[in-house]
Design a protein around this motif. Structure first.
Motif, PDB file in Angstrom:
ATOM      1  N   TRP A 102       0.909  -1.021  -0.007  1.00 26.63           N
ATOM      2  CA  TRP A 102       0.398   0.092   0.659  1.00 26.63           C
ATOM      3  C   TRP A 102       0.870   0.875   0.197  1.00 26.63           C
ATOM      4  CZ3 TRP A 102      -3.131  -2.280   4.398  1.00 26.63           C
ATOM      5  CH2 TRP A 102      -4.240  -3.290   4.016  1.00 26.63           C
ATOM      6  N   LEU A 103       2.346   0.838   0.680  1.00 26.33           N
ATOM      7  CA  LEU A 103       2.692   2.091   1.160  1.00 26.33           C
ATOM      8  C   LEU A 103       3.631   2.808  -1.027  1.00 26.33           C
ATOM      9  CD1 LEU A 103       4.954   2.305   4.490  1.00 26.33           C
ATOM     10  CD2 LEU A 103       3.108   3.392   3.852  1.00 26.33           C
ATOM     11  N   ASP A 104       3.583   1.775  -1.558  1.00 27.61           N
ATOM     12  CA  ASP A 104       4.212   1.927  -2.528  1.00 27.61           C
ATOM     13  C   ASP A 104       3.348   2.126  -3.200  1.00 27.61           C
ATOM     14  OD1 ASP A 104       6.821   0.826  -4.493  1.00 27.61           O
ATOM     15  OD2 ASP A 104       5.027   0.014  -5.908  1.00 27.61           O
ATOM     16  N   ALA A 105       2.039   1.988  -4.110  1.00 28.66           N
ATOM     17  CA  ALA A 105       0.606   2.383  -4.149  1.00 28.66           C
ATOM     18  C   ALA A 105       0.707   3.720  -4.333  1.00 28.66           C
ATOM     19  CB  ALA A 105      -0.523   1.828  -4.242  1.00 28.66           C
ATOM     20  N   ALA A 106       0.804   4.047  -2.793  1.00 30.82           N
ATOM     21  CA  ALA A 106       0.429   6.050  -2.097  1.00 30.82           C
ATOM     22  C   ALA A 106       1.671   6.784  -3.017  1.00 30.82           C
ATOM     23  CB  ALA A 106       0.180   5.478  -0.892  1.00 30.82           C
ATOM     24  N   SER A 107       3.273   6.136  -2.665  1.00 34.36           N
ATOM     25  CA  SER A 107       4.045   6.765  -3.326  1.00 34.36           C
ATOM     26  C   SER A 107       3.395   7.351  -4.641  1.00 34.36           C
ATOM     27  CB  SER A 107       5.270   5.423  -3.529  1.00 34.36           C
ATOM     28  OG  SER A 107       6.411   6.416  -4.443  1.00 34.36           O
ATOM     29  N   ILE A 156      -2.976   6.749   4.566  1.00 33.81           N
ATOM     30  CA  ILE A 156      -1.727   6.862   3.988  1.00 33.81           C
ATOM     31  C   ILE A 156      -1.704   8.048   3.697  1.00 33.81           C
ATOM     32  CG2 ILE A 156      -0.136   5.954   3.245  1.00 33.81           C
ATOM     33  CD1 ILE A 156      -1.391   3.005   2.575  1.00 33.81           C
ATOM     34  N   ARG A 157      -0.661   8.792   4.673  1.00 35.59           N
ATOM     35  CA  ARG A 157      -0.351   9.835   4.414  1.00 35.59           C
ATOM     36  C   ARG A 157       0.772  10.188   4.301  1.00 35.59           C
ATOM     37  NH1 ARG A 157      -3.626  13.796   5.632  1.00 35.59           N
ATOM     38  NH2 ARG A 157      -5.568  13.070   7.097  1.00 35.59           N
ATOM     39  N   THR A 158       1.174  11.399   2.865  1.00 37.60           N
ATOM     40  CA  THR A 158       2.577  11.001   1.975  1.00 37.60           C
ATOM     41  C   THR A 158       3.120  12.201   1.784  1.00 37.60           C
ATOM     42  OG1 THR A 158       1.216   8.710   1.317  1.00 37.60           O
ATOM     43  CG2 THR A 158       3.063   9.717  -0.044  1.00 37.60           C
ATOM     44  N   ARG A 159       4.308  12.316   2.325  1.00 37.13           N
ATOM     45  CA  ARG A 159       5.165  13.640   1.859  1.00 37.13           C
ATOM     46  C   ARG A 159       6.723  13.268   1.420  1.00 37.13           C
ATOM     47  NH1 ARG A 159       7.696  15.584   6.110  1.00 37.13           N
ATOM     48  NH2 ARG A 159       7.902  14.086   8.205  1.00 37.13           N
ATOM     49  N   ILE A 160       7.464  14.022   1.504  1.00 40.01           N
ATOM     50  CA  ILE A 160       8.984  13.821   1.087  1.00 40.01           C
ATOM     51  C   ILE A 160       9.479  14.820   1.935  1.00 40.01           C
ATOM     52  CG2 ILE A 160      11.011  14.457  -0.525  1.00 40.01           C
ATOM     53  CD1 ILE A 160       8.578  13.894  -3.082  1.00 40.01           C
ATOM     54  N   ALA A 161      10.268  13.566   2.811  1.00 43.43           N
ATOM     55  CA  ALA A 161      10.684  14.559   3.899  1.00 43.43           C
ATOM     56  C   ALA A 161      12.168  15.088   4.147  1.00 43.43           C
ATOM     57  CB  ALA A 161      10.497  13.340   5.871  1.00 43.43           C
ATOM     58  N   GLU A 162      12.419  14.561   2.638  1.00 41.48           N
ATOM     59  CA  GLU A 162      14.152  14.955   2.076  1.00 41.48           C
ATOM     60  C   GLU A 162      14.034  15.266   1.068  1.00 41.48           C
ATOM     61  OE1 GLU A 162      18.743  14.808   3.310  1.00 41.48           O
ATOM     62  OE2 GLU A 162      16.671  13.672   4.766  1.00 41.48           O
ATOM     63  N   TRP A 163      14.643  16.018  -0.218  1.00 44.74           N
ATOM     64  CA  TRP A 163      15.460  15.984  -0.733  1.00 44.74           C
ATOM     65  C   TRP A 163      17.370  15.712  -0.832  1.00 44.74           C
ATOM     66  CZ3 TRP A 163      12.157  14.892  -4.928  1.00 44.74           C
ATOM     67  CH2 TRP A 163      10.905  15.202  -4.840  1.00 44.74           C
ATOM     68  N   ARG A 164      17.595  14.675  -1.725  1.00 43.41           N
ATOM     69  CA  ARG A 164      19.080  14.779  -1.729  1.00 43.41           C
ATOM     70  C   ARG A 164      19.379  15.012  -3.384  1.00 43.41           C
ATOM     71  NH1 ARG A 164      18.817   9.525   2.747  1.00 43.41           N
ATOM     72  NH2 ARG A 164      18.593  10.951   4.155  1.00 43.41           N
ATOM     73  N   GLY A 165      20.502  15.003  -3.155  1.00 48.47           N
ATOM     74  CA  GLY A 165      21.381  14.985  -4.485  1.00 48.47           C
ATOM     75  C   GLY A 165      20.844  13.647  -5.485  1.00 48.47           C
ATOM     76  N   LYS A 166      20.816  12.450  -5.187  1.00 52.12           N
ATOM     77  CA  LYS A 166      20.140  11.382  -6.122  1.00 52.12           C
ATOM     78  C   LYS A 166      19.097  10.739  -5.489  1.00 52.12           C
ATOM     79  CE  LYS A 166      24.055  10.920  -9.407  1.00 52.12           C
ATOM     80  NZ  LYS A 166      25.118   9.661  -9.942  1.00 52.12           N
ATOM     81  N   SER A 167      18.794  11.133  -4.232  1.00 51.48           N
ATOM     82  CA  SER A 167      17.624  10.109  -3.546  1.00 51.48           C
ATOM     83  C   SER A 167      17.011  11.342  -2.990  1.00 51.48           C
ATOM     84  CB  SER A 167      18.526   9.347  -2.291  1.00 51.48           C
ATOM     85  OG  SER A 167      19.049   9.470  -2.191  1.00 51.48           O
ATOM     86  N   PHE A 168      15.812  10.623  -2.422  1.00 50.55           N
ATOM     87  CA  PHE A 168      14.939  11.540  -1.713  1.00 50.55           C
ATOM     88  C   PHE A 168      14.038  10.618  -0.837  1.00 50.55           C
ATOM     89  CE2 PHE A 168      12.489   9.993  -5.173  1.00 50.55           C
ATOM     90  CZ  PHE A 168      11.137   9.466  -4.550  1.00 50.55           C
ATOM     91  N   VAL A 169      13.253  11.377   0.623  1.00 54.99           N
ATOM     92  CA  VAL A 169      13.208  10.159   1.795  1.00 54.99           C
ATOM     93  C   VAL A 169      10.764  10.912   1.571  1.00 54.99           C
ATOM     94  CG1 VAL A 169      13.253  10.175   4.192  1.00 54.99           C
ATOM     95  CG2 VAL A 169      15.040  10.176   2.729  1.00 54.99           C
ATOM     96  N   ARG A 174       2.623   8.290   7.093  1.00 55.53           N
ATOM     97  CA  ARG A 174       1.291   8.066   8.002  1.00 55.53           C
ATOM     98  C   ARG A 174       0.690   7.106   7.786  1.00 55.53           C
ATOM     99  NH1 ARG A 174       0.448  12.250  10.864  1.00 55.53           N
ATOM    100  NH2 ARG A 174       0.271  10.961  13.070  1.00 55.53           N
ATOM    101  N   VAL A 175       0.012   5.690   8.610  1.00 54.75           N
ATOM    102  CA  VAL A 175      -0.615   5.716   8.146  1.00 54.75           C
ATOM    103  C   VAL A 175      -1.819   5.181   8.566  1.00 54.75           C
ATOM    104  CG1 VAL A 175      -1.612   3.131   7.350  1.00 54.75           C
ATOM    105  CG2 VAL A 175       0.849   4.142   6.528  1.00 54.75           C
ATOM    106  N   LEU A 176      -2.810   6.041   9.098  1.00 50.11           N
ATOM    107  CA  LEU A 176      -4.234   6.366   9.938  1.00 50.11           C
ATOM    108  C   LEU A 176      -5.049   5.760   9.486  1.00 50.11           C
ATOM    109  CD1 LEU A 176      -2.677   9.022   9.383  1.00 50.11           C
ATOM    110  CD2 LEU A 176      -3.677   9.045  11.912  1.00 50.11           C
ATOM    111  N   ARG A 177      -6.295   5.131  10.993  1.00 51.81           N
ATOM    112  CA  ARG A 177      -7.643   4.491  10.771  1.00 51.81           C
ATOM    113  C   ARG A 177      -8.203   5.685  11.549  1.00 51.81           C
ATOM    114  NH1 ARG A 177      -7.210   0.051  13.174  1.00 51.81           N
ATOM    115  NH2 ARG A 177      -7.338   0.521  15.260  1.00 51.81           N
ATOM    116  N   GLY A 178      -8.992   7.378  11.036  1.00 48.28           N
ATOM    117  CA  GLY A 178      -9.176   7.854  11.734  1.00 48.28           C
ATOM    118  C   GLY A 178      -8.107   8.829  12.157  1.00 48.28           C
ATOM    119  N   ASP A 179      -8.236   8.473  14.016  1.00 46.64           N
ATOM    120  CA  ASP A 179      -7.061   9.086  14.343  1.00 46.64           C
ATOM    121  C   ASP A 179      -5.888   8.810  15.357  1.00 46.64           C
ATOM    122  OD1 ASP A 179      -8.255  12.035  14.085  1.00 46.64           O
ATOM    123  OD2 ASP A 179      -9.728  11.842  15.942  1.00 46.64           O
TER     124      ASP A 179
END
Length: 137
Positions: free
Chosen positions: A30-35, A80-93, A97-102
């Protein structure tokens, strides 16, 4: 402010083990699909299109760290809340966060690369494409 995209996933009976708990590899599926959903939502073309136009085949995973906090079961609807936390030269983080309601069920960080293919079929990391970074910020 970092862009965050929400991907919704309903848990089905077949996603669970006999104890009715989501089998943990399904979270990574599911994370891969969210990406991919994240990039689509930001306006990035399909990987087929980027491969044809620029040689970029996608964003393979090179490292991951996950923390499971609570379980999920069939019938649950997950955000599934997705964001890019860090950009690097040839990669990124990419952070999830996976939530069910709160309720926070899982947190995960993945290091991914933008990849192209050599003539022999092997892949290699490209510098982060500036146009994609602009779309995703």
């Amino acid at each position: 402010m970092t862009r965050e995209i929400v991907f919704t996933q309903r848990v089905e009976f077949g996603d669970c083990d006999p104890a009715r708990i989501v089998w943990f590899p399904n979270f990574f599926r599911w994370l891969d699909a969210a990406s991919r959903h994240f990039f689509v939502s930001c306006g990035v073309p399909s990987w087929s299109e980027t491969e044809r136009d620029t040689g970029l085949i996608g964003t393979p995973l090179v490292d991951t760290h996950a923390r499971f906090i609570k379980t999920a079961t069939y019938g649950d609807t997950l955000q599934i809340r997705t964001r890019i936390a860090e950009w690097r030269g040839k990669s990124f983080v990419m952070a999830y966060r996976v939530l069910r309601g709160d309720d926070l069920l899982m947190e995960c960080e993945e290091v991914r690369i933008f990849a192209a293919r050599r003539e022999d079929g092997s892949i290699y990391a490209l510098p982060v494409p500036a146009d994609i970074r602009r779309l995703c910020e």
